[in-house]
Scaffold this active site. Structure first.
Site, mmCIF file in Angstrom:
data_model
loop_
_atom_site.group_PDB
_atom_site.id
_atom_site.type_symbol
_atom_site.label_atom_id
_atom_site.label_comp_id
_atom_site.label_asym_id
_atom_site.label_seq_id
_atom_site.Cartn_x
_atom_site.Cartn_y
_atom_site.Cartn_z
ATOM 1 N N SER A 1 98.697 185.959 -135.581
ATOM 2 C CA SER A 1 98.115 187.267 -136.109
ATOM 3 C C SER A 1 96.979 187.272 -136.899
ATOM 4 C CB SER A 1 99.026 188.391 -136.592
ATOM 5 O OG SER A 1 99.622 187.870 -137.866
ATOM 6 N N CYS A 2 95.851 188.574 -136.846
ATOM 7 C CA CYS A 2 94.765 188.253 -137.820
ATOM 8 C C CYS A 2 95.118 187.838 -139.048
ATOM 9 C CB CYS A 2 94.235 189.912 -137.488
ATOM 10 S SG CYS A 2 92.765 190.078 -138.693
ATOM 11 N N PRO A 3 94.166 187.300 -139.814
ATOM 12 C CA PRO A 3 92.816 186.637 -139.253
ATOM 13 C C PRO A 3 92.973 185.300 -138.651
ATOM 14 C CG PRO A 3 93.049 186.349 -141.458
ATOM 15 C CD PRO A 3 94.318 187.024 -141.144
ATOM 16 N N ASP B 1 98.079 187.971 -129.681
ATOM 17 C CA ASP B 1 97.884 189.211 -130.605
ATOM 18 C C ASP B 1 96.938 189.711 -129.918
ATOM 19 O OD1 ASP B 1 97.320 190.787 -132.746
ATOM 20 O OD2 ASP B 1 96.175 189.519 -134.139
ATOM 21 N N ARG C 1 94.304 195.013 -142.094
ATOM 22 C CA ARG C 1 95.347 194.136 -142.675
ATOM 23 C C ARG C 1 94.733 193.452 -143.917
ATOM 24 N NH1 ARG C 1 98.680 189.928 -142.562
ATOM 25 N NH2 ARG C 1 97.373 188.639 -140.967
#
Length: 192
Positions: free
Chosen positions: A15-17, A42, A153
């Protein structure tokens, strides 16, 4: 239609990043003109990849869905076209944002650019949800006269969103760092 690629990067389950971090490293190894296929699960990776390509000058070719896997295609630009991803210069730390929120200012909007599921589970009360991938089409729903604090986030999607807002005439924009991953203030959502 099969796309000829020079490199395949597996970012499934990340997931990010992380997909962007890995994509940047992989792109550094490519020659100008080569194409990379980034495989990600994602959903937020689509907006992240598009924004990163726009900010660095690399070419976003498109995305194909294969079941629950998104296959993003990027072409490395020539050295003269590539630029280091600029960081949005106007930032505010989590602690400062808590103080601003306590003042209940009428001319302030807290814009949450995370994906709907992230927003649903944990958000700051009063935050407006517009995922990064939808922001460009929803700019007219935001008041250009208000101070806009953008949060995600970790600060990377909000950085891209803040740059997009500034490019579209929003004068009072702040990127919130480090974002929801380290937010200690009040939240709502989840199974309340």
């Amino acid at each position: 239609m099969s796309i000829k690629v020079d490199h395949v990067l597996d970012c499934k389950g990340l997931s990010c990043p992380l997909p962007i971090v890995r994509t940047k490293k992989a792109m550094d190894q490519l020659q100008a003109g080569q194409v990379i296929e980034v495989q990600a699960t994602d959903k937020g990776s689509l907006a992240d990849i598009q924004g990163w390509a726009r900010n660095t000058g690399n070419q976003y070719l498109g995305t194909k869905e294969d079941g629950n896997v998104l296959k993003h295609y990027l072409r490395k630009s020539n050295p003269g076209e590539v630029k280091e991803a600029a960081k949005f210069e106007h930032t505010i730390q989590n602690e400062e944002l808590e103080k601003v929120l306590a003042e209940n200012k009428d001319d302030m909007v807290l814009l949450d650019v995370r994906e709907p599921a992230e927003y649903e589970f944990k958000r700051i009360p009063g935050a407006v949800s517009i995922p990064l991938g939808e922001l460009e089409s929803k700019l007219d729903t935001l008041d250009k006269n208000k101070e806009i604090h953008v949060i995600c986030r970790t600060g990377s999607r909000s950085d891209m969103a803040a740059q997009m807002l500034a490019e579209n005439g929003f004068q009072r924009v702040r990127n919130v760092l480090p974002g929801m991953s380290e937010w200690n203030g009040s939240t709502e959502g989840g199974n309340e």
